[in-house]
Design an enzyme around this catalytic site. Structure first.
Site, short mmCIF file in Angstrom:
data_model
loop_
_atom_site.label_atom_id
_atom_site.label_comp_id
_atom_site.label_asym_id
_atom_site.label_seq_id
_atom_site.Cartn_x
_atom_site.Cartn_y
_atom_site.Cartn_z
N HIS A 1 -9.78 5.63 -9.07
CA HIS A 1 -10.35 6.97 -9.26
C HIS A 1 -10.30 7.74 -7.94
CE1 HIS A 1 -13.00 5.61 -12.89
NE2 HIS A 1 -11.77 5.92 -13.25
N LYS B 1 -2.02 6.79 -11.37
CA LYS B 1 -1.82 8.23 -11.54
C LYS B 1 -1.45 8.87 -10.20
CE LYS B 1 -4.79 8.98 -15.54
NZ LYS B 1 -5.96 9.72 -16.09
#
Length: 297
Positions: free
Chosen positions: A269, A171
């Site tokens: 993350h 991401k």
């Protein structure tokens, strides 16, 4: 037109922020719905005429229509970013979304497979090239915690056979390097040596690592279907999803004493609080074990 500013904003997110296509699609969906409300319900055609009341009316409409808290929170996040963009770009004079709070989302514990269920899933009877591909994909997912989108977008050059690691773009276009265990490494090597040459067909220039039976890249839907069929074949009764292997990867690492920061890095993350949800899962499991085996539980 209102839509022109939305198009500019989406372009900004793609080029400047490097957001993934799935994230961009979510922003686009939220903003188009908002734009339609402003045009049809509030009868306005310029962003400079849109007021905080208009924005609050739209959010109230989402609540009244029974939208989930997570959906409303995502919409508020999208709208806050968009209105900040309008203000910074000089399209409007004030940011009408300022100080609008995002509702707190209740953190749902992820569904995970037990180690025995993972073993079942990985006990694929390899007979064909597609079986070999499926085993390689499942082994690699469980060994690395990759997202399904990351898996199906891997190129051959992203898998380093001799060094034993995989490189992926996650991401926000962020790169990460994840080690691959010996068993998964062997499964992918077998696929590359024996199965992929049979799947590539006429399209020899295709560089995507995992291919479908037409020699083309797999889709998310295609992979989900494969995993569902495999789960049925090995007798896993629970409702299964591809993301469960990512959850299982993180949970099993932490259950066996892995460092939380290391797991955060491997999962990609940005915020460690996202990774910490897996510690709740391991504590839940700990309680179950205690109650089952302690003589005075």
């Amino acid at each position: 037109m209102l839509q022109h500013a939305i198009d500019d904003f989406l372009h900004y997110l793609q080029v400047e922020k490097g957001l993934a296509s799935n994230t961009l699609s979510a922003y686009e969906l939220d903003l188009r719905s908002y734009c339609e409300f402003i045009e049809k319900e509030r009868k306005k055609s310029k962003w400079i005429d849109v007021s905080r009341l208009d924005l609050m009316q739209f959010l109230n409409l989402l609540k009244e229509s029974g939208k989930a808290t997570t959906t409303i929170a995502r919409n508020i996040s999208s709208l806050r970013m968009f209105h900040r963009f309008l203000y910074q770009d000089g399209i409007v004079k004030i940011d009408i979304s300022e100080h609008i709070n995002i509702p707190k989302k209740s953190r749902k514990l992820p569904n995970v497979l037990s180690t025995s269920e993972v073993e079942k899933l990985l006990s694929i009877n390899v007979k064909t090239s597609l079986d070999m591909r499926n085993k390689a994909m499942i082994e690699l997912l469980y060994a690395t915690g990759l997202r399904v989108t990351e898996l199906i977008e891997l190129k051959q050059s992203d898998f380093h056979r001799t060094m034993g690691f995989v490189r992926c773009i996650g991401k926000g276009s962020k790169e990460r390097i994840i080690p691959v265990g010996d068993i998964a490494l062997q499964a992918v090597n077998d696929y590359l040596d024996q199965a992929r040459p049979k799947l590539i067909k006429q399209n020899q220039s295709e560089n995507t690592l995992f291919l479908n039976h037409h020699g083309r890249p797999l889709t998310r839907q295609g992979f989900w279907k494969i995993m569902k069929q495999l789960a049925q074949q090995v007798g896993i009764k629970k409702r299964i999803s591809p993301h469960m292997l990512r959850h299982s990867f993180a949970t099993h690492l932490l259950e066996n004493g892995a460092d939380l920061r290391a797991v955060q890095e491997m999962l990609g993350h940005e915020d460690i609080s996202t990774t910490e949800i897996y510690t709740h899962v391991t504590r839940t499991r700990m309680k179950e074990v205690y109650e089952q085996y302690h003589p005075r539980a």
